[in-house]
Design an enzyme around this catalytic site. Structure first.
Site, short mmCIF file in Angstrom:
data_model
loop_
_atom_site.label_atom_id
_atom_site.label_comp_id
_atom_site.label_asym_id
_atom_site.label_seq_id
_atom_site.Cartn_x
_atom_site.Cartn_y
_atom_site.Cartn_z
N HIS A 177 4.03 -19.12 -14.46
CA HIS A 177 3.03 -18.35 -15.19
C HIS A 177 2.75 -17.05 -14.45
CE1 HIS A 177 2.29 -22.14 -17.30
NE2 HIS A 177 2.18 -22.71 -16.11
N HIS A 216 0.84 -1.20 0.00
CA HIS A 216 0.00 0.00 0.00
C HIS A 216 0.88 1.24 0.00
CE1 HIS A 216 -3.50 2.45 0.53
NE2 HIS A 216 -4.28 1.43 0.84
N ASN A 266 -11.18 -4.69 -19.58
CA ASN A 266 -10.77 -4.58 -18.18
C ASN A 266 -11.97 -4.89 -17.28
OD1 ASN A 266 -9.94 -3.85 -15.62
ND2 ASN A 266 -9.09 -1.88 -16.21
#
Length: 452
Positions: A356, A303, A393
């Site tokens: 991945h 954060h 998105n």
């Protein structure tokens, strides 16, 4: 730090490597305290059962020697059960694919925007340009209600869209896992902009008639990376309620993020956000390891909200006419780059190997920059790019459409580790690593990629 981050990621995604030793000196002392408290709680539980079990064991061993060995084995297994924390397993997940009549091409988007009468010529041309550079293809999904003349954001449209995508994803997940809703102990739902009363999590409880003591949480205003936050919360709750199921739902409601004004600073998000939702079933039942797809290995949250530039980089605003829209600053790319570096620095000490990567499919520009900064291969970026092209998105659920793509292409093999990365307002960068417990065959039903 940039070179170290690039080296860790670029090297880690190519081959498996042994885990490095954690840097315990970097850990906060409060985690030591929490671990001590947790150990004490385990010891108290164990000690509660120890005396009667010992008496039973002595009695049976003395009078029935033939049972001594199986009882000893049972006793050892019981000790192991109480002294080792349970893992968190991902049984299955589902990504909602809206009906075909909600598909929208770029030309349809501009035509409907012009007919709506909500945008002036400058606003139309800006959206046309952004769409052309977005990386989104011709088959993503949008609610048509946002193009109605004079449209303003309202709760009715938001609730209708939420019910469609959330219930759609959960229905498919329940059909795949065959889990009775009465056995779900924990529900965590995240949606950034739409926050209703009753909450969306309460809407799920009401619709599926979950049990009265379900632990329900509704996360709002946490942006596109909230899907990882929801997993983190569910993980902690599963550790507190051993042997339970947790349902995690991630979505964003397009009809509530839509901006129908002409402030050029608020128009770009219109061109990126698309309909979608993901539902994930987690378990802390040890027996579920044998049927689960993945095991949760690491989860790191970063954060940057203490920095003003980061805090103000993405926010919900109103224009001079009182119409709300999402504002994304020009600093967001640099802000995201710093957050990602910090996240990688922590994750690299814990989990140095990935096969991945699923990067939040926010825009072509973002994916291009991450591709370049981390020196990734085209194969590394394939799931993210194909998801952006096909579905747009979908915010916090995007990383699940990407994992669904990897499964659809039969790329997930036993032992493979997949790294999901999300970015969001705040500013936050959150990531989670899953380990495949078996070779994942392409799902026949609950996969949004099955039919094109």
């Amino acid at each position: 730090m940039e070179k170290e981050a690039t080296k860790m990621v670029n090297g880690g995604v190519k081959s498996k490597s042994p885990k490095g030793s954690p840097d315990f000196l970097g850990y906060n002392l409060r985690y030591v305290k929490l671990g001590y408290i947790y150990l004490l709680s385990l010891s108290r539980t164990f000690c509660f059962f120890l005396p009667p079990l010992l008496l039973l064991f002595i009695f049976v061993s003395r009078f029935l020697p033939i049972l001594a060995f199986p009882l000893s084995t049972f006793f050892i297994l019981l000790i192991y059960h109480y002294l080792t924390p349970s893992s968190v397993f991902l049984l299955d997940f589902s990504c909602y694919r809206p009906p075909d009549h909600l598909k929208i091409t770029k030309s349809d988007f501009i035509e409907l925007a012009m007919k709506s009468g909500n945008f002036n010529e400058t606003a139309i041309e800006l959206q046309r340009k952004v769409l052309d550079q977005s990386g989104i293809g011709e088959e993503s999904y949008m609610p048509r209600v946002v193009f109605k003349p004079g449209h303003r954001v309202n709760l009715r449209d938001g609730r209708e869209e939420a019910a469609m995508v959330i219930f759609g994803a959960i229905d498919e997940l329940l059909a795949a896992t065959k889990i009775n809703v009465k056995h779900i102990k924990i529900l965590v739902l995240n949606c950034g902009v739409l926050n209703t009363t009753p909450s969306l999590s309460a809407m799920v409880i009401n619709h599926y008639k979950l049990r009265h003591n379900t632990e329900s949480y509704n996360l709002g205003g946490m942006g596109c990376s909230a899907g990882v936050i929801a997993i983190d919360l569910a993980k902690d709750l599963l550790n507190a309620h051993q042997g339970s199921y947790a349902l995690v739902v991630s979505t964003e409601i397009v009809s509530f993020t839509w901006y129908s004004g002409n402030d050029v600073a608020l128009l770009p998000p219109n061109c990126f956000f698309r309909m979608g939702a993901a539902a994930v079933m987690l378990s802390s039942r040890r027996i579920d390891r044998w049927r689960a797809k993945y095991q949760l290995m690491q989860l790191v949250r970063t954060h940057k909200g203490m920095e003003d530039t980061s805090y103000k980089s993405i926010e919900l605003r109103e224009d001079r006419d009182g119409k709300q829209g999402l504002y994304v600053s020009r600093d967001v790319m640099e802000v995201g780059r710093h957050a990602l570096k910090a996240n990688i620095a922590t994750l690299g000490r814990l989990e140095p190997s990935f096969e991945h990567i699923c990067v939040l499919a926010s825009s072509k520009k973002v994916l291009d920059d991450i591709h370049k900064d981390l020196k990734l291969t085209e194969e590394n970026m394939e799931a993210s790019r194909r998801t952006l092209e096909r579905f747009g998105n979908t915010s916090s659920s995007s990383i699940w459409y990407e994992l669904a793509y990897l499964e659809h292409k039969a790329k997930m093999k036993r032992g493979d580790r997949v790294w999901q990365i999300g970015f969001g307002s705040g500013f936050k960068c959150n990531s989670v690593v899953w380990k495949a417990l078996k070779n994942i065959d392409p799902p026949r039903h609950n996969n949004p990629w099955n039919l094109g």
